[in-house]
Scaffold this active site. Sequence first.
Site, short mmCIF file in Angstrom:
data_model
loop_
_atom_site.label_atom_id
_atom_site.label_comp_id
_atom_site.label_asym_id
_atom_site.label_seq_id
_atom_site.Cartn_x
_atom_site.Cartn_y
_atom_site.Cartn_z
N ASP A 95 34.50 35.41 48.65
CA ASP A 95 33.35 35.14 49.51
C ASP A 95 32.11 35.85 48.97
O ASP A 95 31.00 35.30 48.98
CB ASP A 95 33.61 35.62 50.93
CG ASP A 95 34.82 34.96 51.57
OD1 ASP A 95 35.09 33.78 51.25
OD2 ASP A 95 35.51 35.62 52.37
N ASN A 154 39.45 30.73 41.77
CA ASN A 154 40.09 31.88 41.15
C ASN A 154 41.02 31.42 40.04
O ASN A 154 41.19 30.21 39.81
CB ASN A 154 40.81 32.75 42.19
CG ASN A 154 41.95 32.03 42.89
OD1 ASN A 154 42.66 31.21 42.29
ND2 ASN A 154 42.14 32.33 44.17
N GLU A 192 43.87 29.04 41.13
CA GLU A 192 43.37 27.72 41.51
C GLU A 192 42.96 26.91 40.29
O GLU A 192 43.25 25.71 40.20
CB GLU A 192 42.18 27.89 42.47
CG GLU A 192 42.58 28.40 43.85
CD GLU A 192 41.41 28.93 44.64
OE1 GLU A 192 41.55 29.06 45.88
OE2 GLU A 192 40.36 29.24 44.05
#
Length: 359
Positions: A306, A237, A240
């Site tokens: 996910d 993301n 990150e």
Amino acid sequence: MTSDEDNRGTHTKYGSDGLFQQTDREKGLGVKKLLSYRRAASLVRGFNKARVLVAGDLIVDHFIWGKVTRISPEAPVPVVQVTKETVLLGGSANVVNNLRSLGAKVYATGVIGNDRDGRKLKSMLARKGIPPGGVITDSRRQTTVKTRVIAHHQQVVRFDREEKDHIAKAVMEKVLRYIEKTVKRVDVIVVSDYAKGMVTGAFADEVRRLAKRKPVIVDPKVEHFSWYKGFTAITPNNLEASRASGVDIKDDASLRKAGRILLARLGCEAILITKGEQGMSLFEEGSETHIPTVAREVFDVSGAGDTVVGTFALSVAAGADFKEAAGMSNLAAGIVVEKIGTAVVTPDELIEAAARLLK
């Protein structure tokens, strides 16, 4: 590298407040530059022929639902009147759930505790048709459980029960034996890293060795980025990617810099940076593609990562290139963030979204 002019319709725009600014027209154009409706529908039809192995941190997602009508007299906190509770597959198990919902044949491996939550998780996976051999029980660990309290469509608080120590060597050997046995049956491998002890540098090395030429797609944790060198693709993301690259991502220029740094540093074929309600950006050697969100409203981003890594990997398994896989992931993410709680996407929903935006 593509120029801004070449990326008309998918170029990400920032307002003076640093937030992305997109029109409804741009949302559709962003995905149209990556794939057609016919191609999207063809990929979805091929999902049920794809086989995926998911390795990572198995988690139970526990939701407590309720409503708030008053503030506690004991402390300045809301009092939640509980109306229901749900238990869902979380972490790498949610990746499995997303893949099964989209029709794939899925194998899963990870570690649970010898406790009620672990037995519940294993039972839920079994009901999804997941072979049980890869779900390894370690009586010395507790199953990871995330409990979220939701009131009026808003998350009030979350509390976690977990152990983050590395998996014991004997237990990890069982996981690796399962991967070695299963990898020949699958088209793609997903590593879902939630930093709960499953994924280590040594584990990543073994997956890299066992995968041979099979694509490996990683949903990463920032503190582990150095372990992912040479894997096919990662899906960090925005935060990150910023921390791992050392670049404060605040505009187009800094986003490009971060993407290029990660691509060069890790040697991956693709970096897909997800930005929540602001869309995603795909970096490949010599090109970059910025894709605005297609979500009409964003209610809950829990588990959206996910959905992204699962759809991206499944699309690759079905024959998509990285741009097409990113387009499919963007469509899926746009659906799942409109739902409350850890949610999944169905083939019909994905085709419907493709028809709405791509026809």
